[in-house]
Design a protein around this motif. Structure first.
Motif, mmCIF file in Angstrom:
data_model
loop_
_atom_site.group_PDB
_atom_site.id
_atom_site.type_symbol
_atom_site.label_atom_id
_atom_site.label_comp_id
_atom_site.label_asym_id
_atom_site.label_seq_id
_atom_site.Cartn_x
_atom_site.Cartn_y
_atom_site.Cartn_z
ATOM 1 N N ILE A 289 0.861 -1.189 0.000
ATOM 2 C CA ILE A 289 0.000 0.000 0.000
ATOM 3 C C ILE A 289 0.895 1.237 0.000
ATOM 4 C CG2 ILE A 289 -1.724 1.300 1.321
ATOM 5 C CD1 ILE A 289 -2.811 -1.431 2.278
ATOM 6 N N LYS A 290 0.676 2.064 -0.986
ATOM 7 C CA LYS A 290 1.518 3.245 -1.148
ATOM 8 C C LYS A 290 0.856 4.472 -0.497
ATOM 9 C CE LYS A 290 3.796 5.687 -4.958
ATOM 10 N NZ LYS A 290 3.803 5.809 -6.416
ATOM 11 N N GLU A 291 -0.432 4.536 -0.629
ATOM 12 C CA GLU A 291 -1.122 5.731 -0.147
ATOM 13 C C GLU A 291 -2.592 5.407 0.140
ATOM 14 O OE1 GLU A 291 -0.407 8.956 -2.880
ATOM 15 O OE2 GLU A 291 -2.019 10.145 -1.953
ATOM 16 N N GLU A 292 -3.162 6.131 1.113
ATOM 17 C CA GLU A 292 -4.594 5.961 1.397
ATOM 18 C C GLU A 292 -5.211 7.356 1.504
ATOM 19 O OE1 GLU A 292 -5.762 3.248 4.529
ATOM 20 O OE2 GLU A 292 -3.853 2.199 4.355
ATOM 21 N N SER A 293 -6.376 7.536 0.940
ATOM 22 C CA SER A 293 -7.039 8.839 1.059
ATOM 23 C C SER A 293 -8.550 8.648 1.001
ATOM 24 C CB SER A 293 -6.589 9.758 -0.086
ATOM 25 O OG SER A 293 -6.979 9.177 -1.316
ATOM 26 N N TYR A 294 -9.248 9.639 1.541
ATOM 27 C CA TYR A 294 -10.709 9.569 1.464
ATOM 28 C C TYR A 294 -11.286 10.953 1.234
ATOM 29 C CZ TYR A 294 -10.930 11.217 6.305
ATOM 30 O OH TYR A 294 -10.807 11.942 7.445
ATOM 31 N N SER A 295 -12.504 10.961 0.730
ATOM 32 C CA SER A 295 -13.183 12.249 0.546
ATOM 33 C C SER A 295 -14.633 12.082 0.979
ATOM 34 C CB SER A 295 -13.108 12.668 -0.929
ATOM 35 O OG SER A 295 -13.838 11.762 -1.710
ATOM 36 N N ILE A 296 -15.173 13.167 1.517
ATOM 37 C CA ILE A 296 -16.582 13.156 1.935
ATOM 38 C C ILE A 296 -17.291 14.241 1.130
ATOM 39 C CG2 ILE A 296 -18.193 13.512 3.854
ATOM 40 C CD1 ILE A 296 -15.822 12.666 5.701
ATOM 41 N N SER A 297 -18.332 13.844 0.459
ATOM 42 C CA SER A 297 -19.088 14.847 -0.310
ATOM 43 C C SER A 297 -20.565 14.750 0.044
ATOM 44 C CB SER A 297 -18.862 14.648 -1.811
ATOM 45 O OG SER A 297 -19.055 13.305 -2.140
ATOM 46 N N PRO A 298 -21.226 15.896 0.144
ATOM 47 C CA PRO A 298 -22.649 15.850 0.514
ATOM 48 C C PRO A 298 -23.517 15.400 -0.656
ATOM 49 C CG PRO A 298 -21.936 18.105 0.209
ATOM 50 C CD PRO A 298 -20.738 17.255 -0.010
ATOM 51 N N MET A 299 -24.592 14.772 -0.313
ATOM 52 C CA MET A 299 -25.585 14.425 -1.336
ATOM 53 C C MET A 299 -26.950 14.743 -0.740
ATOM 54 S SD MET A 299 -25.930 10.319 -1.146
ATOM 55 C CE MET A 299 -26.738 9.573 0.235
ATOM 56 N N GLN A 300 -27.960 14.594 -1.538
ATOM 57 C CA GLN A 300 -29.294 14.934 -1.047
ATOM 58 C C GLN A 300 -29.685 13.968 0.083
ATOM 59 O OE1 GLN A 300 -32.348 14.935 -4.030
ATOM 60 N NE2 GLN A 300 -33.692 16.198 -2.816
ATOM 61 N N GLY A 301 -29.878 14.529 1.268
ATOM 62 C CA GLY A 301 -30.308 13.729 2.411
ATOM 63 C C GLY A 301 -29.211 12.905 3.034
ATOM 64 N N GLY A 302 -27.933 13.259 2.832
ATOM 65 C CA GLY A 302 -26.854 12.487 3.460
ATOM 66 C C GLY A 302 -25.486 12.844 2.928
ATOM 67 N N ASN A 303 -24.563 11.937 3.086
ATOM 68 C CA ASN A 303 -23.175 12.161 2.654
ATOM 69 C C ASN A 303 -22.640 10.902 1.964
ATOM 70 O OD1 ASN A 303 -22.293 14.810 4.019
ATOM 71 N ND2 ASN A 303 -23.397 13.690 5.617
ATOM 72 N N VAL A 304 -21.620 11.128 1.133
ATOM 73 C CA VAL A 304 -20.977 9.998 0.456
ATOM 74 C C VAL A 304 -19.498 9.993 0.844
ATOM 75 C CG1 VAL A 304 -20.413 8.928 -1.761
ATOM 76 C CG2 VAL A 304 -22.518 10.195 -1.515
ATOM 77 N N ILE A 305 -19.036 8.821 1.277
ATOM 78 C CA ILE A 305 -17.608 8.688 1.593
ATOM 79 C C ILE A 305 -16.969 7.858 0.488
ATOM 80 C CG2 ILE A 305 -15.913 7.840 3.265
ATOM 81 C CD1 ILE A 305 -18.136 8.044 5.383
ATOM 82 N N THR A 306 -15.872 8.352 -0.052
ATOM 83 C CA THR A 306 -15.116 7.602 -1.059
ATOM 84 C C THR A 306 -13.710 7.379 -0.495
ATOM 85 O OG1 THR A 306 -16.356 8.748 -2.751
ATOM 86 C CG2 THR A 306 -14.458 7.490 -3.495
ATOM 87 N N TYR A 307 -13.312 6.124 -0.398
ATOM 88 C CA TYR A 307 -12.002 5.798 0.170
ATOM 89 C C TYR A 307 -11.158 5.161 -0.930
ATOM 90 C CZ TYR A 307 -8.848 4.954 4.067
ATOM 91 O OH TYR A 307 -7.788 5.004 4.928
ATOM 92 N N THR A 308 -9.957 5.662 -1.108
ATOM 93 C CA THR A 308 -9.086 5.155 -2.180
ATOM 94 C C THR A 308 -7.769 4.664 -1.591
ATOM 95 O OG1 THR A 308 -10.075 6.737 -3.672
ATOM 96 C CG2 THR A 308 -8.036 5.708 -4.409
ATOM 97 N N ILE A 309 -7.389 3.468 -1.976
ATOM 98 C CA ILE A 309 -6.104 2.897 -1.563
ATOM 99 C C ILE A 309 -5.247 2.768 -2.799
ATOM 100 C CG2 ILE A 309 -4.947 0.855 -0.626
ATOM 101 C CD1 ILE A 309 -7.393 0.468 1.176
ATOM 102 N N THR A 310 -4.072 3.343 -2.765
ATOM 103 C CA THR A 310 -3.166 3.270 -3.909
ATOM 104 C C THR A 310 -2.131 2.173 -3.625
ATOM 105 O OG1 THR A 310 -3.444 5.624 -4.208
ATOM 106 C CG2 THR A 310 -1.636 4.584 -5.410
ATOM 107 N N VAL A 311 -2.035 1.244 -4.558
ATOM 108 C CA VAL A 311 -1.108 0.106 -4.408
ATOM 109 C C VAL A 311 -0.118 0.140 -5.555
ATOM 110 C CG1 VAL A 311 -0.978 -2.410 -4.521
ATOM 111 C CG2 VAL A 311 -2.758 -1.342 -3.182
ATOM 112 N N ASN A 312 1.138 -0.006 -5.224
ATOM 113 C CA ASN A 312 2.160 -0.025 -6.279
ATOM 114 C C ASN A 312 2.480 -1.486 -6.582
ATOM 115 O OD1 ASN A 312 5.471 0.522 -6.938
ATOM 116 N ND2 ASN A 312 3.909 1.731 -7.942
ATOM 117 N N LYS A 313 2.148 -1.965 -7.768
ATOM 118 C CA LYS A 313 2.369 -3.381 -8.072
ATOM 119 C C LYS A 313 2.881 -3.599 -9.482
ATOM 120 C CE LYS A 313 -1.445 -5.878 -8.451
ATOM 121 N NZ LYS A 313 -2.761 -6.392 -8.098
#
Lengths: 369, 87
Positions: free
Chosen positions: A342-366
C-alpha cells in the motif's frame, strides 16, 4: 468355553476355585491326586492368573486349547506375512512409475509437455517397460521454445529435464502475437520493454484493456512481429463508496405471523385454509412436503406470512464519521491482495441529497507484468 | 416360554415356600445341576461337596468332573450313585 487350560497343584484347590468362580466361569474341572485341571475363557485368563498369583499358586502348566492352540502363533504369522507382502509389493512397485518430475525452465512449456505425456499415454503407475524414452524426448523436442530435453527413469520416477530457448532481447520469433494489455486501471510508474514496442510511458494513466506493449518492432523500415515482453510497474487504485443517509429505514420483524396451508394430490388442491392477511408489510415463506409415507402422494404446503415494520433510524453522521470512514476503508481493502504494497490511502466526503458519500481510495504499487 | 422352576412355583409356591435357596436336577444319574450353590467344599474323583443355604450337598459316584461352575451354579457329570444333603 474351553479356550485356555490351567494345571495347578492339588493343594487348597477348593479355596482357589471358590475365589475364581466369584467372578469368572470355570469348565471341565477335574482333580487328580497331585494336580487339578480346569479350563477358562481366553478373556478371563489374565484375571485368573492374577488370582492364582495372589494366592501364591504357581500353575504347573498353561496352554491354549483347541483351535486356540494356534492363537499365540497368529501374531508371528501376521508379522511374517506382512513382511512377505511388503517385499512383494516393493518388488512389484519397482516395475512402475510412481512419480513424474518435469524440471528446467518451464515458464511456457509445462502444458505442452503434459500434453505430450498424455498423447503417449504416460501417467503414474504405468509400467516402466512401456515407456519409449527416445520417442518421448523427440516429441518434447518438437515443442516450440524447447531447445534441449533429457528424459530418464530414476528409481520409480520419470524425470524430464528441459531447457527452454532463451528469449533474444531484439528479435526472437516472427509470427502472430497478442499485445500486452492492462489488466487493471492505474498509472504507470515504471516500464522496461524487453521485446516489442512500448505504447505507454511513465505517468500515463491506463484503463483495463489498454495496450501497453505492441507485439512488433520496427527494424530497417521493416515491421517484425515479436512476442511482447516487458517489466511494468503501476499505481493501482482501489476505491470504495459508502452512502450514509441522514434518515434510514430498517425492516424488522414484529414477531407476528400467520400460516395458511393447502393439501394437494397430483397438483390439485384438496383443501386450502385461507386466513385473511391484515399485515401492511410482510414477507412470505413457503415450505412443501409429503403428508405421509403412504402410496398416495398427498402434499402439504405451508405458507407463512411474517409481519414487518419499517423502523426509522436517524444517523448522526458527524458523531459516527470515523466509523463510516473505517467501514469504507475495509470495503476498499477487500480488493487489496496480501502481498500488495500500500503506497497511499485517502478519502473524501461529499454531501448528497439527504446524506453524505464517503469515497475511500487505496493506492497500491504493483508489478503488472 | 416354558420354565420348569417357574411352573412349579406357580403351581405350589403359594402353599410351600419354594425357590428360596437352591434347586437340584439329576439327569439319569449322569449329570447333576445345582442352582444356588455358594462354593465347593471338596472335589475328588468320587465325591464333590458343595455348599448351599444352611446345607451341604454331597454328590457321590465315580469319575466325577465339574463340567461347568459359576458363582451360583454347578454342573457335575460322571457316574452318580447318590446325592445327599447334610445339615
Amino acid at each position: 468355553m474351553k479356550q485356555f487350560k490351567y494345571q495347578i497343584p492339588a493343594l487348597n484347590t477348593e479355596k482357589i476355585i471358590n475365589k475364581i468362580i466369584k467372578k469368572y466361569q470355570i469348565f471341565g474341572l477335574k482333580k487328580y491326586q497331585e494336580k487339578c485341571i480346569f479350563y477358562c475363557n481366553i478373556k478371563d485368563k489374565k484375571h485368573i492368573q492374577k488370582i492364582l498369583n495372589n494366592s501364591g499358586i504357581t500353575a504347573l502348566n498353561t496352554e491354549y486349547n483347541g483351535v486356540f492352540k494356534h492363537f499365540k502363533n497368529i501374531t508371528k504369522i501376521g508379522i511374517i506375512a506382512g513382511i512377505i507382502i511388503s517385499v512383494i509389493l516393493w518388488v512389484l512397485s519397482t516395475f512402475f512409475i510412481t512419480d513424474i518430475l518435469i524440471i528446467g525452465n518451464i515458464n511456457f512449456t509445462q502444458k505442452q509437455i503434459m500434453q505430450v505425456l498424455k498423447n503417449q499415454n504416460i501417467k503414474k503407475w504405468n509400467l516402466k517397460s512401456d515407456i519409449n524414452i527416445k520417442k518421448l524426448e523427440s516429441e518434447i523436442l518438437n515443442i516450440n521454445y524447447i531447445s534441449y530435453v533429457s528424459a530418464i527413469l530414476k528409481g520409480n520416477a520419470l524425470v524430464i529435464n528441459v531447457k527452454e530457448q532463451l528469449t533474444n532481447s531484439e528479435v526472437v520469433q516472427v509470427g502472430k502475437y497478442e499485445p500486452l494489455v492492462a489488466s487493471c486501471d492505474g498509472r504507470i510508474t515504471a516500464i522496461k520493454v524487453i521485446q516489442g514496442t512500448a505504447n505507454v510511458k511513465v505517468g500515463d494513466i491506463v484503463k483495463v484493456g489498454d495496450v501497453l506493449v505492441k507485439p512488433y518492432i520496427q527494424k530497417s523500415n521493416q515491421t517484425l512481429s515479436v512476442q511482447p515482453l516487458a517489466d511494468i510497474v503501476c499505481d493501482v487504485w482501489y476505491s470504495a463508496r459508502l452512502e450514509v443517509k441522514d434518515v434510514m429505514y430498517k425492516k424488522t420483524k414484529t414477531g407476528k405471523y400467520l400460516t395458511n396451508y393447502s393439501i394437494s394430490l397430483f397438483g390439485l388442491d384438496i383443501y386450502k385454509s385461507e386466513q385473511q392477511i391484515n399485515f401492511l408489510d410482510y414477507q412470505k415463506d413457503e415450505q412443501e412436503g409429503y403428508l405421509s409415507n403412504t402410496l398416495l402422494p398427498l402434499k402439504i404446503k405451508y405458507t407463512t406470512y411474517y409481519e414487518y415494520i419499517n423502523q426509522k433510524i436517524e444517523t448522526n453522521f458527524e458523531q459516527n464519521k470515523q466509523i463510516y470512514i473505517e467501514q469504507t476503508r475495509q470495503m476498499s481493502l477487500l480488493n487489496v491482495k496480501d502481498y500488495d504494497i500500500i503506497k497511499e490511502e485517502s478519502y473524501s466526503i461529499s454531501p448528497m441529497q439527504g446524506g453524505n458519500v464517503i469515497t475511500y481510495t487505496i493506492t497500491v504499487n504493483k508489478k503488472i507484468f | 416360554m416354558f420354565n420348569f422352576f417357574n411352573e412349579i412355583v406357580s403351581d405350589y409356591g403359594l402353599e410351600i415356600p419354594l425357590l428360596n435357596s437352591f434347586n437340584i436336577i439329576n439327569m439319569s444319574n449322569n449329570l447333576v445341576y445345582i442352582e444356588g450353590q455358594n462354593g465347593v467344599f471338596s472335589i475328588t474323583d468320587t465325591k464333590i461337596s458343595v455348599r448351599v443355604k444352611n446345607l451341604k450337598i454331597n454328590i457321590i459316584g465315580s469319575g466325577l468332573t465339574i463340567k461347568r461352575i459359576t458363582d451360583n451354579t454347578i454342573i457335575v457329570v460322571g457316574k452318580i450313585s447318590q446325592i445327599e444333603s447334610v445339615v
